[in-house]
Design an enzyme around this catalytic site. Structure first.
Site, PDB file in Angstrom:
ATOM      1  N   ASP A  67       1.010  -1.242   0.151  1.00 59.27           N
ATOM      2  CA  ASP A  67      -0.072   0.213  -0.199  1.00 59.27           C
ATOM      3  C   ASP A  67       0.732   1.448  -0.009  1.00 59.27           C
ATOM      4  OD1 ASP A  67       1.078  -0.422   2.476  1.00 59.27           O
ATOM      5  OD2 ASP A  67      -1.097  -0.848   3.401  1.00 59.27           O
ATOM      6  N   GLU A 143      -9.842  -1.954   5.601  1.00 58.70           N
ATOM      7  CA  GLU A 143     -10.470  -1.625   6.968  1.00 58.70           C
ATOM      8  C   GLU A 143     -11.591  -2.491   7.013  1.00 58.70           C
ATOM      9  OE1 GLU A 143      -8.888   0.181   8.881  1.00 58.70           O
ATOM     10  OE2 GLU A 143      -7.858   1.980   7.848  1.00 58.70           O
TER      11      GLU A 143
HETATM   12  C1  F6R Z   1       1.613  -1.358   6.074  1.00 52.63           C
HETATM   13  C2  F6R Z   1       0.334  -1.696   6.250  1.00 52.63           C
HETATM   14  C3  F6R Z   1      -0.563  -1.751   7.679  1.00 52.63           C
HETATM   15  C4  F6R Z   1       0.178  -2.196   8.763  1.00 52.63           C
HETATM   16  C5  F6R Z   1      -0.827  -2.017   9.934  1.00 52.63           C
HETATM   17  C6  F6R Z   1       0.249  -2.384  11.301  1.00 52.63           C
HETATM   18  O1  F6R Z   1       2.202  -1.643   4.862  1.00 52.63           O
HETATM   19  O2  F6R Z   1      -0.216  -2.502   5.481  1.00 52.63           O
HETATM   20  O3  F6R Z   1      -1.573  -2.679   7.322  1.00 52.63           O
HETATM   21  O4  F6R Z   1       0.860  -3.381   8.538  1.00 52.63           O
HETATM   22  O5  F6R Z   1      -1.253  -0.745  10.211  1.00 52.63           O
HETATM   23  O6  F6R Z   1       0.931  -1.176  11.485  1.00 52.63           O
HETATM   24  P1  F6R Z   1       2.254  -1.097  12.709  1.00 52.63           P
HETATM   25  O7  F6R Z   1       3.157  -2.335  12.298  1.00 52.63           O
HETATM   26  O8  F6R Z   1       2.901   0.023  12.400  1.00 52.63           O
HETATM   27  O9  F6R Z   1       1.461  -1.489  13.765  1.00 52.63           O
END
Ligand code: F6R
Length: 243
Positions: A67, A143
């Site tokens: 993304d 989401e």
């Molecule tokens: C990032 C992504 C998001 C993150 C998720 C967790 O490329 O696709 O879905 O994996 O928001 O984020 P962290 O690791 O920062 O807790």
């Protein structure tokens, strides 16, 4: 689904890197599906360490990222392209021309999303997709919603995700409101899936994922449709699992 609970973040990084190394050793031009966020950073550092030790060769590797914020320029230090360069690509011998991150400046988002799916197909599909997970169960920027998108698309971020990601920005108002993201089908098409999770904020989402049912209110739960998923998490993220 295989669930591995680790005592340290170093162990998570090591085991995750082992899975990527195994694929890179069996296929020189492996297609790595990569994620941003805080969770995979230690694993990327471990991959860099192994590269520097002469144990890994990225010269033929291709990569596709899940993304990117929209709109955002690739040289903006909050962009996911910038993140990938800083946390991995700048430190290994990968050819950046073989690394694909959604284009946060594309004008025709529908055309771009279709071309991103075509690129993944042209590469022969993703050998291993690395995922983090949101506290609300999102994967990539899919989401919780009544209906989930199958393919790469432009999406609105939820207030929860904007709030969670604001830690990387000067203020919440600076967080982009939209993103380009692979869809659930793009992710489920990967041959192998590696989901990393750390911290108590992920415990509910991990518990829902591991309960084995499918619900669009926890997009990660759709990973139960895939037959090769490994979840590596710490004890805090595993707190909601039965012993
Ligand atoms: C990032 C992504 C998001 C993150 C998720 C967790 O490329 O696709 O879905 O994996 O928001 O984020 P962290 O690791 O920062 O807790």
């Amino acid at each position: 689904m295989r669930v591995i609970v680790c005592d340290s973040h170093e162990e998570i990084a090591r085991l995750g890197a082992d899975m990527i190394e195994e694929i890179m050793k069996s296929k020189k031009d492996a297609v790595l599906g990569l994620a941003t966020g805080s969770t995979p950073v230690n694993m990327y550092s471990e991959l860099i360490r192994r590269y520097e030790a002469g144990e890994l060769d990225f010269s033929c590797v291709r990569s596709v990222n899940l993304d990117e914020y929209y709109p955002i320029a690739p040289d903006n230090d909050q962009s996911y392209r910038y993140f990938m360069n800083k946390n991995l690509f700048d430190h290994v011998n990968i050819d950046k021309a073989n690394t694909y991150v959604p284009d946060g400046l594309c004008e025709d988002t529908d055309a771009f999303c279709a071309s991103y799916e075509a690129k993944i197909a042209e590469l022969g599909g993703i050998d291993i997709q690395v995922l983090g997970i949101g506290g609300n169960g999102h994967i990539a920027f899919n989401e919780p919603a009544e209906a989930l998108e199958p393919l790469t698309h432009l999406t609105d971020l939820t207030p929860e995700t904007i709030a969670a990601n604001s830690r990387f920005f000067e203020s919440e108002a600076d967080v982009p409101r939209r993103a380009l993201t692979m869809g659930m089908g793009s992710i489920l098409n990967a041959r192998k899936i590696l989901l990393l999770a750390t911290g108590a904020a992920k415990a509910d989402a991990i518990a829902t994922l591991c309960a084995g049912k499918l619900t669009t209110s926890c997009p990660a739960s759709l990973l139960n449709l895939h037959d090769d998923v490994t979840v590596i998490c710490d004890r805090a993220a595993a707190a909601g699992l039965q012993a």
